[in-house]
Write a protein that holds these residues in place. Structure first.
Motif, PDB file in Angstrom:
ATOM      1  N   VAL A   1       0.831  -1.113   0.276  1.00 48.85           N
ATOM      2  CA  VAL A   1       0.047   0.041  -0.065  1.00 48.85           C
ATOM      3  C   VAL A   1       0.968   1.214   0.064  1.00 48.85           C
ATOM      4  CG1 VAL A   1      -0.360  -0.119   2.547  1.00 48.85           C
ATOM      5  CG2 VAL A   1      -2.170   1.241   1.321  1.00 48.85           C
ATOM      6  N   THR A   2       0.485   2.204  -0.988  1.00 48.93           N
ATOM      7  CA  THR A   2       1.380   3.428  -1.279  1.00 48.93           C
ATOM      8  C   THR A   2       0.429   4.523  -1.092  1.00 48.93           C
ATOM      9  OG1 THR A   2       1.396   3.253  -3.413  1.00 48.93           O
ATOM     10  CG2 THR A   2       3.441   2.137  -1.989  1.00 48.93           C
ATOM     11  N   ALA A   3       0.588   5.566  -0.959  1.00 48.84           N
ATOM     12  CA  ALA A   3      -0.434   6.845  -1.315  1.00 48.84           C
ATOM     13  C   ALA A   3      -0.498   7.031  -2.682  1.00 48.84           C
ATOM     14  CB  ALA A   3       0.587   8.078  -0.727  1.00 48.84           C
ATOM     15  N   LYS A   4       0.226   6.724  -3.494  1.00 50.35           N
ATOM     16  CA  LYS A   4      -0.174   6.505  -4.792  1.00 50.35           C
ATOM     17  C   LYS A   4      -1.264   5.683  -5.260  1.00 50.35           C
ATOM     18  CE  LYS A   4       1.568   6.250  -9.567  1.00 50.35           C
ATOM     19  NZ  LYS A   4       2.996   6.157 -10.213  1.00 50.35           N
ATOM     20  N   SER A   5      -0.999   4.549  -4.848  1.00 53.20           N
ATOM     21  CA  SER A   5      -2.170   3.471  -5.090  1.00 53.20           C
ATOM     22  C   SER A   5      -3.444   3.528  -4.420  1.00 53.20           C
ATOM     23  CB  SER A   5      -1.491   2.040  -4.923  1.00 53.20           C
ATOM     24  OG  SER A   5      -1.157   1.870  -3.125  1.00 53.20           O
ATOM     25  N   PHE A   6      -3.285   4.032  -3.174  1.00 56.04           N
ATOM     26  CA  PHE A   6      -4.506   4.339  -2.591  1.00 56.04           C
ATOM     27  C   PHE A   6      -5.225   5.630  -3.229  1.00 56.04           C
ATOM     28  CE2 PHE A   6      -6.908   6.496   0.596  1.00 56.04           C
ATOM     29  CZ  PHE A   6      -7.876   5.489   1.216  1.00 56.04           C
ATOM     30  N   PHE A   7      -4.885   6.634  -3.576  1.00 57.52           N
ATOM     31  CA  PHE A   7      -5.141   7.867  -4.137  1.00 57.52           C
ATOM     32  C   PHE A   7      -5.946   7.342  -5.675  1.00 57.52           C
ATOM     33  CE2 PHE A   7      -4.843  11.204  -7.342  1.00 57.52           C
ATOM     34  CZ  PHE A   7      -5.776  12.169  -6.839  1.00 57.52           C
ATOM     35  N   LYS A   8      -5.194   6.493  -6.570  1.00 58.01           N
ATOM     36  CA  LYS A   8      -5.893   5.797  -7.686  1.00 58.01           C
ATOM     37  C   LYS A   8      -6.969   5.140  -7.306  1.00 58.01           C
ATOM     38  CE  LYS A   8      -4.440   3.268 -11.607  1.00 58.01           C
ATOM     39  NZ  LYS A   8      -5.826   2.325 -11.597  1.00 58.01           N
ATOM     40  N   HIS A   9      -6.955   4.142  -6.164  1.00 57.94           N
ATOM     41  CA  HIS A   9      -8.187   3.462  -6.000  1.00 57.94           C
ATOM     42  C   HIS A   9      -9.301   4.501  -5.676  1.00 57.94           C
ATOM     43  CE1 HIS A   9     -10.607   0.307  -4.374  1.00 57.94           C
ATOM     44  NE2 HIS A   9     -10.638   0.889  -2.974  1.00 57.94           N
ATOM     45  N   THR A  10      -9.097   5.649  -4.901  1.00 63.24           N
ATOM     46  CA  THR A  10     -10.213   6.497  -4.537  1.00 63.24           C
ATOM     47  C   THR A  10     -10.630   7.230  -5.619  1.00 63.24           C
ATOM     48  OG1 THR A  10      -8.604   8.107  -3.939  1.00 63.24           O
ATOM     49  CG2 THR A  10      -9.475   6.829  -2.208  1.00 63.24           C
ATOM     50  N   GLN A  11      -9.874   7.481  -6.805  1.00 67.77           N
ATOM     51  CA  GLN A  11     -10.307   8.190  -7.903  1.00 67.77           C
ATOM     52  C   GLN A  11     -11.139   7.133  -8.658  1.00 67.77           C
ATOM     53  OE1 GLN A  11      -9.405  11.395  -7.108  1.00 67.77           O
ATOM     54  NE2 GLN A  11      -9.268  11.367  -9.226  1.00 67.77           N
ATOM     55  N   ASP A  12     -11.098   5.882  -8.783  1.00 62.49           N
ATOM     56  CA  ASP A  12     -11.872   4.787  -9.496  1.00 62.49           C
ATOM     57  C   ASP A  12     -13.093   4.829  -8.907  1.00 62.49           C
ATOM     58  OD1 ASP A  12      -9.498   4.323 -11.264  1.00 62.49           O
ATOM     59  OD2 ASP A  12      -8.882   2.633 -10.058  1.00 62.49           O
ATOM     60  N   VAL A  13     -13.013   4.869  -7.504  1.00 57.38           N
ATOM     61  CA  VAL A  13     -14.428   4.820  -6.822  1.00 57.38           C
ATOM     62  C   VAL A  13     -15.094   5.966  -7.182  1.00 57.38           C
ATOM     63  CG1 VAL A  13     -15.741   4.875  -4.533  1.00 57.38           C
ATOM     64  CG2 VAL A  13     -13.497   3.102  -5.026  1.00 57.38           C
ATOM     65  N   GLY A  14     -14.565   7.217  -7.348  1.00 50.63           N
ATOM     66  CA  GLY A  14     -15.004   8.416  -7.578  1.00 50.63           C
ATOM     67  C   GLY A  14     -15.742   8.370  -8.876  1.00 50.63           C
ATOM     68  N   THR A  15     -15.062   7.658  -9.979  1.00 51.99           N
ATOM     69  CA  THR A  15     -15.384   7.583 -11.278  1.00 51.99           C
ATOM     70  C   THR A  15     -16.714   6.642 -11.442  1.00 51.99           C
ATOM     71  OG1 THR A  15     -13.213   7.780 -12.019  1.00 51.99           O
ATOM     72  CG2 THR A  15     -14.617   6.884 -13.628  1.00 51.99           C
ATOM     73  N   ARG A  16     -16.844   5.759 -10.569  1.00 57.84           N
ATOM     74  CA  ARG A  16     -17.998   4.821 -10.691  1.00 57.84           C
ATOM     75  C   ARG A  16     -19.117   5.627 -10.140  1.00 57.84           C
ATOM     76  NH1 ARG A  16     -14.178   0.823  -8.994  1.00 57.84           N
ATOM     77  NH2 ARG A  16     -14.627   1.260  -6.743  1.00 57.84           N
ATOM     78  N   SER A  17     -18.978   6.426  -9.024  1.00 60.94           N
ATOM     79  CA  SER A  17     -19.970   7.426  -8.443  1.00 60.94           C
ATOM     80  C   SER A  17     -20.288   8.339  -9.468  1.00 60.94           C
ATOM     81  CB  SER A  17     -19.562   8.184  -7.007  1.00 60.94           C
ATOM     82  OG  SER A  17     -20.414   8.802  -6.567  1.00 60.94           O
TER      83      SER A  17
END
Length: 404
Positions: A64-80
């Protein structure tokens, strides 16, 4: 003889590790309860030496890194954001509810009813051949769906074929930007296509006579509906590329409303046709081929010399544009704002070119070009190539050509 007593193996607590699962005596029984692909993966699993550890599934290396976590949150935001696009106010409510039901897989196709214990023989009503009616088949790959998506796709540059709803909605809906005219037009066209497929299917189910309209008429009705729905829409993202090769995949909002037969533009049978529009000292000329393609345009600021002298200047300007384009000018068309019918008769008697007075609606492309005079510095005559034409004008010319 006293029978021998064999004690059972002591019960052990399962700690959740894969290693303990693989060494369990009942491993074969456990595999029998799993799907075949999962059981195969477990049988072929090669474990590394050492203890089990937690991994982060948002990254390939499991760290887990800040970069991978930020990308994961962006993907969730895209679905929303994808879900929120369904309820845009420009999209008709009946389209929004239908898309919502399809996304939740609660549309009552035959496969949906069969999964809930209704015994019935399934046949797709939108295909001549016998096909099981599933949601993916009905909306993405049935014969009616292929006709609808081929017709609507030609409007916005979306091309199939599509095999399931995931690929269909990804191209038509998920990737569409609701901040642009093109993106919102795609979303409305997507909802219209789903609605028409479902309406056709329901009519066939209950024995009602319903058929899809002619492709050209269907496209024009959808374009007209999109124009009405986007009336007053202010895009924050817009297409600025004016290359004619890509204009067919750009904004369609600027196309005029559905025309009646009496107001359609008609070219000369042979040779080029020049359309002239005028407002005060400003004039616009569009030169078109017999098949309706644009061959250039001219914006002019006239020096007032008198009515007949100004007409001579406009006619000579149209002839010069045709000579520069290497075509023969056969016909000149203008509306009542340029000259009255008496002037047309005078001009036709002095030159060997057909001159016609047409309705303002049929001369819409040249009239709208006048509104863009502020975009071009004018000092006399300014010639415009196809690449320099505004998007709105080019698309109007394309629509006139399609209506021939």
């Amino acid at each position: 003889m006293v029978p021998t007593y064999r004690s059972k193996a002591p019960w052990t607590y399962f700690n959740g590790s894969i290693a303990q699962l693989l060494t369990n005596n009942n491993f074969a029984l456990i595999l029998g309860t799993l799907p075949s692909h999962a059981a195969h993966k477990l049988r072929t699993l090669q474990l590394e030496s050492g203890d089990d550890k937690w991994i982060w599934t948002g990254a390939k290396d499991g760290v887990v890194t800040a970069k991978s976590f930020f990308k994961h949150t962006q993907d969730v935001g895209t679905r929303s954001r994808t879900w929120s696009k369904i309820w845009k106010k420009e999209i008709p409510h009946r389209f929004s509810f239908l898309v919502w039901k399809i996304r939740h897989q609660v549309i009552t196709v035959d496969s949906f009813l069969q999964q809930r214990g209704f015994p019935l023989a399934s046949k797709c009503r939108c295909c001549k051949r016998s096909q099981v009616e599933t949601m993916d088949h009905l909306f993405a790959s049935s014969e009616t769906a292929n006709q609808v998506w081929s017709c609507l796709g030609s409007l916005v540059g979306v091309h199939g074929p599509f095999v399931d709803m995931k690929s269909l909605s990804n191209v038509w809906f998920d990737q569409a930007d609701p901040r642009s005219q093109l993106g919102l037009s795609k979303m409305i066209a997507f909802g219209q296509g789903l609605w028409d497929i479902w309406k056709y299917r329901c009519a066939a189910t209950f024995g009602e006579a319903l058929s899809l309209p002619h492709p050209n008429r269907y496209k024009m009705s959808v374009l007209n509906m999109i124009k009405i729905r986007l009336n007053g829409f202010s895009p924050s993202r817009s297409t600025t590329n004016s290359n004619p090769a890509s204009l067919r995949q750009t904004e369609i909002l600027t196309l005029p409303k559905l025309k009646s037969a009496s107001s359609l533009w008609r070219p000369a049978d042979q040779g080029a046709t020049a359309n002239i529009a005028r407002k005060g000292h400003l004039s616009a000329i569009i030169l078109r081929s017999p098949d309706g393609r644009s061959q250039g345009a001219v914006l002019s600021r006239l020096v007032p010399l008198g009515h007949f002298q100004d007409l001579c200047v406009l006619i000579n300007c149209a002839k010069s544009l045709a000579e520069a384009s290497g075509v023969h000018l056969k016909q000149i068309q203008w509306d009542h704002d340029v000259a009255p019918p008496s002037s047309r008769k005078w001009a036709a008697s002095s030159i060997e070119i057909i001159i016609k007075t047409i309705p303002r609606s049929a001369n819409a492309a040249a009239r709208v070009l006048l509104r863009h005079h502020n975009e071009f510095p004018l000092n006399g005559h300014r010639r415009l190539s196809n690449q320099q034409l505004p998007v709105e004008i080019y698309l109007m010319i394309q629509q006139d050509a399609r209506m021939l």
